[in-house]
Every structure is written in structure tokens, then in C-alpha cells.
Design an enzyme around this catalytic site. Structure first.
Site, PDB file in Angstrom:
ATOM      1  N   ASP A   1      16.133  -0.141  11.425  1.00 54.74           N
ATOM      2  CA  ASP A   1      15.330   1.074  11.656  1.00 54.74           C
ATOM      3  C   ASP A   1      16.112   2.141  12.433  1.00 54.74           C
ATOM      4  OD1 ASP A   1      13.138  -0.226  10.424  1.00 54.74           O
ATOM      5  OD2 ASP A   1      12.610  -1.200  12.297  1.00 54.74           O
TER       6      ASP A   1
ATOM      7  N   ASN B   1      13.363   4.044   4.149  1.00 58.08           N
ATOM      8  CA  ASN B   1      12.409   3.046   4.657  1.00 58.08           C
ATOM      9  C   ASN B   1      11.287   3.779   5.392  1.00 58.08           C
ATOM     10  OD1 ASN B   1      11.371   0.475   5.454  1.00 58.08           O
ATOM     11  ND2 ASN B   1      12.322   0.730   7.465  1.00 58.08           N
TER      12      ASN B   1
ATOM     13  N   HIS C   1       8.597   3.197   8.662  1.00 54.72           N
ATOM     14  CA  HIS C   1       8.397   2.333   9.816  1.00 54.72           C
ATOM     15  C   HIS C   1       7.201   2.842  10.619  1.00 54.72           C
ATOM     16  CE1 HIS C   1       9.506  -0.536  12.888  1.00 54.72           C
ATOM     17  NE2 HIS C   1       9.290   0.411  13.778  1.00 54.72           N
TER      18      HIS C   1
ATOM     19  N   GLU D   1       1.093   7.082   6.942  1.00 54.24           N
ATOM     20  CA  GLU D   1       2.245   6.607   6.159  1.00 54.24           C
ATOM     21  C   GLU D   1       2.076   6.981   4.692  1.00 54.24           C
ATOM     22  OE1 GLU D   1       3.505   2.510   6.706  1.00 54.24           O
ATOM     23  OE2 GLU D   1       2.531   2.436   8.648  1.00 54.24           O
TER      24      GLU D   1
ATOM     25  N   MET E   1      10.824  -7.021   4.037  1.00 58.66           N
ATOM     26  CA  MET E   1      11.100  -7.699   5.304  1.00 58.66           C
ATOM     27  C   MET E   1      12.479  -8.369   5.354  1.00 58.66           C
ATOM     28  SD  MET E   1       8.415  -6.844   6.791  1.00 58.66           S
ATOM     29  CE  MET E   1       8.339  -7.823   8.272  1.00 58.66           C
ATOM     30  N   ARG E   2      13.503  -7.635   4.902  1.00 55.05           N
ATOM     31  CA  ARG E   2      14.852  -8.165   5.014  1.00 55.05           C
ATOM     32  C   ARG E   2      15.788  -7.041   5.408  1.00 55.05           C
ATOM     33  NH1 ARG E   2      16.369 -12.060  -0.096  1.00 55.05           N
ATOM     34  NH2 ARG E   2      15.070 -13.778   0.646  1.00 55.05           N
TER      35      ARG E   2
ATOM     36  N   LEU F   1      19.267  -5.286   4.781  1.00 60.50           N
ATOM     37  CA  LEU F   1      20.259  -5.231   3.705  1.00 60.50           C
ATOM     38  C   LEU F   1      21.662  -5.146   4.309  1.00 60.50           C
ATOM     39  CD1 LEU F   1      18.237  -2.711   1.531  1.00 60.50           C
ATOM     40  CD2 LEU F   1      18.615  -5.143   1.000  1.00 60.50           C
TER      41      LEU F   1
ATOM     42  N   SER G   1       0.831  -1.212   0.000  1.00 60.28           N
ATOM     43  CA  SER G   1       0.000   0.000   0.000  1.00 60.28           C
ATOM     44  C   SER G   1       0.867   1.264   0.000  1.00 60.28           C
ATOM     45  CB  SER G   1      -0.986  -0.006   1.172  1.00 60.28           C
ATOM     46  OG  SER G   1      -0.330   0.181   2.397  1.00 60.28           O
TER      47      SER G   1
ATOM     48  N   ARG H   1      24.157 -12.844  -0.211  1.00 57.33           N
ATOM     49  CA  ARG H   1      24.979 -12.094  -1.173  1.00 57.33           C
ATOM     50  C   ARG H   1      24.504 -12.249  -2.613  1.00 57.33           C
ATOM     51  NH1 ARG H   1      30.327 -11.121   0.990  1.00 57.33           N
ATOM     52  NH2 ARG H   1      29.782  -9.893   2.820  1.00 57.33           N
TER      53      ARG H   1
END
Ligand code: GRF
Length: 203
Positions: free
Chosen positions: A142, A104, A106, A171, A88-89, A91, A15, A64
Site C-alpha cells: 500500500d 489498488n 485501500h 470506494e 490479498m497477495r 505481487l 464489490s 513465481r
């Protein structure tokens, strides 16, 4: 000046991705979504992006190898900003060193309640105000420099779903605004602080 090319990384519903796409329909919006990347094949966000005629790619794998494939695609499409939107990872520092700037969103007022289930954390802690944060991504979770925040009241009868729904509405305004500020070159990072500069040469 051309519009900045942005890439959005997703794992789910999308969204926030859609909010950025919707904002970019305005011809004055200074960025356009060129690429959507998902680490999950079943992410509804992929379908939503394809409906908008945006290249949307599931990249399988982890670690990697996944990051290298992702970077190749980002470079090929000349992406100038990456927006994580329900991605949902975490980096790796190596990825971040080679990638364009990464933002990002949050669903809490960071640094409160980083990580998973931010709205649940806020309710369990008993805060009266929560909200959302757009920040640049660093190698922590975060933890990067904060660009914009918006507050949302926590009501006595809130459950996770109700609170998440109200935060989500904010958001959808905050993320396109943060992208716009970046694309108009109005963000200046000084250490942990992000200053918002006056806009030059418009109007
Ligand atoms: C949002 O609450 C966002 O803040 C968090 O994950 C959720 C993603 O929702 N990072 P959506 O996929 O953008 O609908």
C-alpha cells in the site's frame, strides 16, 4: 478510440469489481472489464463476474509459478491495466516489472493504516477522519503513488463494521473514477506524485 481492456484481481467478495463493471455499462466509460483473476477458488467475485459474462478464472498455486501463469493470461487477453480489488497477495517486483500498470484500493487515507484491517487500525488509533485511497502499486504494501482519496468521518459509536460499510460506499465511487482518469490518459506520474491532467479533445 477503443475502450481500454482492464483485468481485475480479486480474492473475495468483489464489490469494488462490481462497481467498476457497473460503471463500464455506460457507453461513454472508457474502459471495459475483460478478465477477472482470483487466487481463491471460492471467491464470490468469480461468480459475480461470470454472471456478467466476463471471463473469470481461478488460478491455483503460489509464488513465481502463479505469477507466471497469471501474466500469461494477462498477455493473452491484452490487458492494459490491472486493478486489485480485495486481492490479498503482495505481487513480486518481477511480476510488476512485466505487468501492465497496477492499481489498488485501500480502505484508509494512506499512508495511515496500510496492510490488513485498516478500519480496525483507524478505530484503535482514535482518528476522527478516515477514508479510502486508490494508488498505483509498487513493490511495497500500500505504498505506491496516490491517485485519488476520499475522506469519511469516523463517528463516536462506530464499530469496525459500520465504519467499513461507510468507507466501502465511497470506494465504489472512487475506484471507477480512478480507472476512468487512467483510461482517458489523464494521469501523469512524477515520482511519488500523480497529477491529474485536463482532459483533451472531448466534447
Ligand atoms: C475493500 O475494502 C478494499 O478497499 C480492500 O479490500 C476490500 C475488498 O472488498 N482492499 P470487495 O471485495 O471489493 O468487496
Amino acid at each position: 478510440m477503443g475502450r481500454k481492456k482492464i483485468g481485475i484481481m480479486v480474492s473475495g467478495r468483489g464489490s469494488n469489481m462490481q462497481a467498476i463493471i457497473d460503471a463500464s455499462r455506460d457507453p461513454d466509460y472508457p474502459a471495459r472489464v475483460e478478465l477477472v483473476i482470483s487466487n481463491r477458488e471460492d471467491a464470490p467475485a468469480l461468480e459475480k463476474a461470470r454472471k456478467e459474462n466476463i471471463k473469470a478464472k481461478f488460478i491455483p498455486g503460489i509464488g513465481r509459478d502463479w505469477e507466471r501463469k497469471t501474466l500469461d493470461l494477462i498477455n493473452e487477453k491484452e490487458i492494459e491495466l490491472l486493478c486489485l480489488a480485495g486481492f490479498m497477495r503482495v505481487l513480486s517486483p518481477e511480476f510488476l516489472a512485466q505487468a501492465p500498470p497496477v492499481m489498488n484500493i485501500h480502505p484508509s487515507l494512506l499512508p495511515a493504516f496500510p496492510g490488513l484491517n485498516a478500519q480496525k487500525q483507524a478505530l484503535e488509533h482514535g482518528v476522527k477522519v478516515s477514508g479510502c485511497t486508490v494508488h498505483f502499486v509498487d513493490s511495497g504494501v500500500d505504498s505506491g503513488p496516490i491517485i485519488l482519496q476520499d475522506a469519511v468521518e469516523v463517528k463516536q459509536d462506530d464499530d469496525e463494521e459500520k465504519l467499513a460499510g461507510r468507507i466501502l460506499k465511497t470506494e465504489h465511487k472512487l475506484y471507477p473514477r480512478a480507472v476512468e482518469l487512467w483510461a482517458r490518459d489523464q494521469l501523469e506520474i512524477e515520482g511519488r506524485k500523480v497529477k491529474i491532467k485536463e482532459e483533451k479533445g472531448r466534447g
